[in-house]
Design a protein around this motif. Sequence first.
Motif, PDB file in Angstrom:
ATOM      1  N   ARG A   4      56.553 -21.101  12.565  1.00 29.19           N
ATOM      2  CA  ARG A   4      56.885 -20.938  11.145  1.00 29.19           C
ATOM      3  C   ARG A   4      56.497 -22.167  10.337  1.00 29.19           C
ATOM      4  N   TYR A   5      56.767 -23.348  10.923  1.00 29.13           N
ATOM      5  CA  TYR A   5      56.531 -24.585  10.188  1.00 29.13           C
ATOM      6  C   TYR A   5      55.897 -25.644  11.082  1.00 29.13           C
ATOM      7  N   PHE A   6      55.094 -26.498  10.454  1.00 34.53           N
ATOM      8  CA  PHE A   6      54.657 -27.748  11.070  1.00 34.53           C
ATOM      9  C   PHE A   6      55.264 -28.859  10.232  1.00 34.53           C
ATOM     10  N   ASP A   7      56.058 -29.706  10.863  1.00 29.67           N
ATOM     11  CA  ASP A   7      56.812 -30.740  10.150  1.00 29.67           C
ATOM     12  C   ASP A   7      56.286 -32.120  10.533  1.00 29.67           C
ATOM     13  N   PHE A   8      55.943 -32.919   9.520  1.00 29.84           N
ATOM     14  CA  PHE A   8      55.368 -34.248   9.763  1.00 29.84           C
ATOM     15  C   PHE A   8      56.420 -35.336   9.892  1.00 29.84           C
ATOM     16  N   GLY A  67      59.720 -23.847  18.999  1.00 33.99           N
ATOM     17  CA  GLY A  67      59.372 -22.432  18.954  1.00 33.99           C
ATOM     18  C   GLY A  67      59.318 -21.911  17.538  1.00 33.99           C
ATOM     19  N   ILE A  68      60.043 -22.557  16.633  1.00 32.47           N
ATOM     20  CA  ILE A  68      60.011 -22.237  15.206  1.00 32.47           C
ATOM     21  C   ILE A  68      59.310 -23.349  14.437  1.00 32.47           C
ATOM     22  N   VAL A  69      59.632 -24.586  14.799  1.00 32.64           N
ATOM     23  CA  VAL A  69      59.049 -25.761  14.152  1.00 32.64           C
ATOM     24  C   VAL A  69      58.290 -26.585  15.176  1.00 32.64           C
ATOM     25  N   ALA A  70      57.060 -26.940  14.821  1.00 35.16           N
ATOM     26  CA  ALA A  70      56.314 -27.947  15.577  1.00 35.16           C
ATOM     27  C   ALA A  70      56.434 -29.247  14.783  1.00 35.16           C
ATOM     28  N   LEU A 118      63.218 -37.604   3.074  1.00 34.70           N
ATOM     29  CA  LEU A 118      62.238 -36.633   2.590  1.00 34.70           C
ATOM     30  C   LEU A 118      61.113 -36.482   3.609  1.00 34.70           C
ATOM     31  N   SER A 119      61.043 -35.298   4.201  1.00 36.38           N
ATOM     32  CA  SER A 119      59.997 -34.968   5.156  1.00 36.38           C
ATOM     33  C   SER A 119      58.955 -34.086   4.472  1.00 36.38           C
ATOM     34  N   THR A 120      57.874 -33.818   5.179  1.00 36.18           N
ATOM     35  CA  THR A 120      56.814 -32.943   4.673  1.00 36.18           C
ATOM     36  C   THR A 120      56.553 -31.865   5.702  1.00 36.18           C
ATOM     37  N   GLY A 127      51.356 -29.625   2.823  1.00 36.56           N
ATOM     38  CA  GLY A 127      52.797 -29.520   3.013  1.00 36.56           C
ATOM     39  C   GLY A 127      53.597 -29.707   1.742  1.00 36.56           C
ATOM     40  N   GLY A 128      54.901 -29.422   1.852  1.00 34.07           N
ATOM     41  CA  GLY A 128      55.853 -29.636   0.772  1.00 34.07           C
ATOM     42  C   GLY A 128      57.111 -30.275   1.324  1.00 34.07           C
TER      43      GLY A 128
END
Length: 321
Positions: free
Chosen positions: A281-285, A245-248, A149-151, A309-310
């Motif tokens: 589009r997204y920043f992923d932790f 480029g889409i997700v950091a 499970l990521s955020t 985040g979700g």
Amino acid sequence: MDTVTIRRYDNAPGSDDLGTWNRFVASSRNGTFLFDRGYMDYHSDRFTDCSWMVFKGGSLRALLPANITADGVLHSHQGLSYGGWILPVGHVDGAELLAIFSAAAEAWRNAGIRELDYKPVPAIYHRMPADDDLYVLYRLGAEMTGCGLSTSIDLRQPVTFSQMQRRHLRKASQLDHEIVESRDTAQFMRLLDSCLQERHGVRAVHTSQEMQLLRDRFPDNIRIFQLMVAGSEEPQAGVCVYDTGIVAHAQYIATTPAARKQDMLSLLFHHLITRVFADRRYFDFGISTEENGAILNAGLLRQKVSYGGGGTVYTRLRLRI
């Protein structure tokens, strides 16, 4: 009807596969720079590559980044966070992927492979929808063996920090500080290893030398940001971002005890989310789970969610061949 053929990726001198592979990844609907051979092959001494290329009518239709272990298990890929079938932008649908999987299973059985350990590319990384593989795996009877499970923050929506994070931000903003993008990989890795040793008794997956090598190969994709405080030459907080480029994606996060006490990470993440990567589009932790999802670090999860985040899942499936 054109026949589907599948063969292993050939890394022998003189082979054209490397260039063909990298061009396909760059133009695919769900590939990221992690599948470029310049990234995949940096740890080739640790993994036995067993990647596959699928052709139909002479046209390359799909790639599978993978390695194989002595027990006859094909992994997609143990050295990567994810790594399922990489597909072109168009002309491969669920029906064709079902045929591809069937042809692959036959080739794998002939090669002595008994099981596929499969980690699909999470949907947030797709340039266009590409979940066909999940449907096909269901049809073939695969079972889920892990779910991390990521955020993630959807940056196309207004970013809303929690009340707690807003307090942290106001507190940290009083510091005499500077946020810089650093080329000093060694400095960041010292901070990271110190943080991991202090808090968890472990070291980073990548060595300092490996991170320098990868950053030199992918300077636009692997970026290091550090928070400096007046009076200190060493960073107090740092984040290594994998930018597709889409997700950091926050690949590594490091802090000193002083940074944690003064909530400096809130300041650094606010800068990254609202300024540096605001047009992604997204920043992923990253995941807040261990042991394939069996253990959830609820405190870490709440901290990440507090940035707005979700949940995003990183799944893992097993298919008997």
